[in-house]
Design an enzyme around this catalytic site. Structure first.
Site, PDB file in Angstrom:
ATOM      1  N   ASN A  13      12.826 -32.599  10.837  1.00  0.00           N
ATOM      2  CA  ASN A  13      12.279 -32.289   9.646  1.00  0.00           C
ATOM      3  C   ASN A  13      12.054 -33.595   8.983  1.00  0.00           C
ATOM      4  O   ASN A  13      13.242 -34.145   8.675  1.00  0.00           O
ATOM      5  CB  ASN A  13      13.160 -31.213   9.036  1.00  0.00           C
ATOM      6  N   GLN A  47       8.485 -32.873   3.742  1.00  0.00           N
ATOM      7  CA  GLN A  47       8.813 -33.188   2.451  1.00  0.00           C
ATOM      8  C   GLN A  47       8.348 -34.573   1.893  1.00  0.00           C
ATOM      9  O   GLN A  47       8.605 -35.573   2.681  1.00  0.00           O
ATOM     10  CB  GLN A  47      10.237 -32.813   1.962  1.00  0.00           C
ATOM     11  N   ASN A  65       7.043 -30.547  -1.386  1.00  0.00           N
ATOM     12  CA  ASN A  65       6.952 -30.018  -0.037  1.00  0.00           C
ATOM     13  C   ASN A  65       5.351 -30.468   0.289  1.00  0.00           C
ATOM     14  O   ASN A  65       4.645 -30.909  -0.407  1.00  0.00           O
ATOM     15  CB  ASN A  65       7.067 -28.472  -0.242  1.00  0.00           C
ATOM     16  N   CYS A  74      16.887 -29.450  -0.858  1.00  0.00           N
ATOM     17  CA  CYS A  74      16.401 -29.822   0.749  1.00  0.00           C
ATOM     18  C   CYS A  74      17.593 -30.191   1.397  1.00  0.00           C
ATOM     19  O   CYS A  74      17.917 -31.530   1.257  1.00  0.00           O
ATOM     20  CB  CYS A  74      15.175 -30.954   0.921  1.00  0.00           C
ATOM     21  N   ASN A  76      18.181 -31.088   4.695  1.00  0.00           N
ATOM     22  CA  ASN A  76      18.019 -32.243   5.665  1.00  0.00           C
ATOM     23  C   ASN A  76      17.601 -33.815   4.616  1.00  0.00           C
ATOM     24  O   ASN A  76      18.038 -34.685   5.412  1.00  0.00           O
ATOM     25  CB  ASN A  76      16.989 -31.831   6.335  1.00  0.00           C
ATOM     26  N   ASN A 149      17.714 -23.597  -3.608  1.00  0.00           N
ATOM     27  CA  ASN A 149      16.491 -22.914  -3.458  1.00  0.00           C
ATOM     28  C   ASN A 149      16.656 -21.560  -2.765  1.00  0.00           C
ATOM     29  O   ASN A 149      17.708 -21.229  -2.037  1.00  0.00           O
ATOM     30  CB  ASN A 149      15.625 -23.877  -2.642  1.00  0.00           C
ATOM     31  N   HIS A 151      16.232 -18.270  -0.576  1.00  0.00           N
ATOM     32  CA  HIS A 151      16.042 -17.731   0.948  1.00  0.00           C
ATOM     33  C   HIS A 151      16.458 -16.384   1.131  1.00  0.00           C
ATOM     34  O   HIS A 151      17.433 -15.792   0.494  1.00  0.00           O
ATOM     35  CB  HIS A 151      17.295 -18.527   1.839  1.00  0.00           C
ATOM     36  N   ASN A 182      11.983 -18.949   1.142  1.00  0.00           N
ATOM     37  CA  ASN A 182      12.222 -19.259   2.591  1.00  0.00           C
ATOM     38  C   ASN A 182      12.446 -18.252   3.451  1.00  0.00           C
ATOM     39  O   ASN A 182      13.517 -17.411   2.965  1.00  0.00           O
ATOM     40  CB  ASN A 182      13.146 -20.641   2.453  1.00  0.00           C
ATOM     41  N   GLU A 200       9.570 -22.182   6.402  1.00  0.00           N
ATOM     42  CA  GLU A 200       9.818 -22.813   5.023  1.00  0.00           C
ATOM     43  C   GLU A 200       8.693 -22.654   3.911  1.00  0.00           C
ATOM     44  O   GLU A 200       7.600 -23.093   4.038  1.00  0.00           O
ATOM     45  CB  GLU A 200      10.152 -24.375   5.195  1.00  0.00           C
ATOM     46  N   CYS A 209      15.756 -26.941   8.769  1.00  0.00           N
ATOM     47  CA  CYS A 209      15.782 -26.602   7.567  1.00  0.00           C
ATOM     48  C   CYS A 209      17.453 -26.536   7.156  1.00  0.00           C
ATOM     49  O   CYS A 209      18.056 -25.632   7.598  1.00  0.00           O
ATOM     50  CB  CYS A 209      15.124 -25.238   7.054  1.00  0.00           C
ATOM     51  N   GLY A 210      17.748 -27.581   6.597  1.00  0.00           N
ATOM     52  CA  GLY A 210      19.354 -27.675   6.142  1.00  0.00           C
ATOM     53  C   GLY A 210      19.517 -26.644   5.248  1.00  0.00           C
ATOM     54  O   GLY A 210      20.648 -25.955   5.240  1.00  0.00           O
ATOM     55  N   THR A 211      18.770 -26.021   3.966  1.00  0.00           N
ATOM     56  CA  THR A 211      19.119 -25.017   3.138  1.00  0.00           C
ATOM     57  C   THR A 211      19.169 -23.892   3.823  1.00  0.00           C
ATOM     58  O   THR A 211      19.825 -22.886   3.709  1.00  0.00           O
ATOM     59  CB  THR A 211      18.476 -25.239   2.082  1.00  0.00           C
ATOM     60  N   GLY A 212      18.068 -23.712   4.725  1.00  0.00           N
ATOM     61  CA  GLY A 212      18.033 -22.420   5.742  1.00  0.00           C
ATOM     62  C   GLY A 212      19.207 -22.394   6.378  1.00  0.00           C
ATOM     63  O   GLY A 212      19.816 -21.105   6.544  1.00  0.00           O
TER      64      GLY A 212
END
Length: 269
Positions: A13, A47, A65, A74, A76, A149, A151, A182, A200, A209-212
């Site tokens: 990413n 990003q 984004n 984000c 990552n 964010n 998801h 997401n 994403e 995707c770290g937040t994912g």
């Protein structure tokens, strides 16, 4: 005006990092961010990250984004920021304060406390966010989590069998999600392991995707599908996600600097 940048990635990413903490940049716009992110005519990234001074933390991280839209968080990129900064720091984001700390080959990030209220996702109307009574074809009864964010997380027997490239755009832009969403499709592969694919918001299919990974791990833990510390494997590699005793999400994983360069701001303004 020549502007230096650092190109970095976390599990594939990738990011353009612009450091405006000491020398301010001209105002970032959606058009400039989109032009820089273009992989054919720009530098290319998932990003664009702009570091700025902050009144409430060591510095501020702004996140754009690839479609030019500014977003709240984000994961990552947070690890990449830790590596670029070189020491532990508190970082202001639009999604709240986070704490980052470099480790060997990557970083540890305190992503804060997840939120589950329907208004916090946000959803267009009230419903249970642990098992939402909605479906898009074969994808049904997802969980929703805000980790800075928004998801939505679907648990399926085989994540690789889901055509997320086809289904992702429709779910992302469904009216149920006022700020778009997401989209995570996950399979539980063990008591402490998850396989994950992510569509994403504003980017599309991504290698990581770290937040994912955080949102999916928290959803699995809330459903008692896993323990409180899991390995989440994405196409680009694996992240470790822990939901600690204080209710905070701790993400650990790699980050890498790819190269450095500079560009003329006027070429993209």
């Amino acid at each position: 005006m020549r502007v230096p940048f650092t190109k970095m990635h976390g599990l594939g990413n990738d990011f353009i990092m612009l450091d405006a903490r000491e020398k301010p940049l001209p105002p970032m716009s959606e058009g400039i961010a989109r032009a820089l992110a273009n992989r054919t005519t720009g530098i290319g990234c998932d990003q664009l990250i702009v570091l700025e001074p902050s009144d409430v933390a060591d510095f501020r991280m702004r996140i754009f984004n690839a479609d030019g839209g500014e977003v709240e968080a984000c994961g990552n990129a947070s690890r990449a920021v830790a590596l670029l900064h070189g020491s532990a720091a508190k970082v202001e984001t639009s999604g709240g304060l986070i704490e980052v700390e470099p480790t060997d080959g990557g970083a540890r990030v305190d992503m804060g406390i997840p939120r589950f209220e329907w208004e916090a996702i946000p959803l267009a109307y009230a419903m249970d966010t642990l098992s939402m009574p909605v479906a898009w074809g074969e994808l049904e009864n997802p969980a929703a989590v805000n980790v800075g964010n928004p998801h939505v997380v679907f648990f399926v027997p085989d994540a690789d069998a889901v055509p997320l490239d086809m289904m992702g755009p429709g779910i992302e832009t469904d009216p149920l999600f006022p700020d778009r969403i997401n989209v995570n499709v996950a399979s539980i592969t063990g008591k402490d392991s998850i396989k994950l694919d992510v569509w994403e918001r504003g980017v599309g299919l991504t290698r990581a995707c770290g937040t994912g990974a955080c949102a999916t791990a928290i959803a699995a833990m809330r459903r008692r599908l896993t323990g409180r510390k899991v390995a989440v494997t994405l196409p680009g590699g694996t992240l470790t996600i822990e939901w600690d005793a204080n209710g905070r999400i701790i993400m650990t994983g790699p980050a890498t600097e790819s190269f450095r360069g500079s560009f003329d701001w006027g070429d993209y303004a």
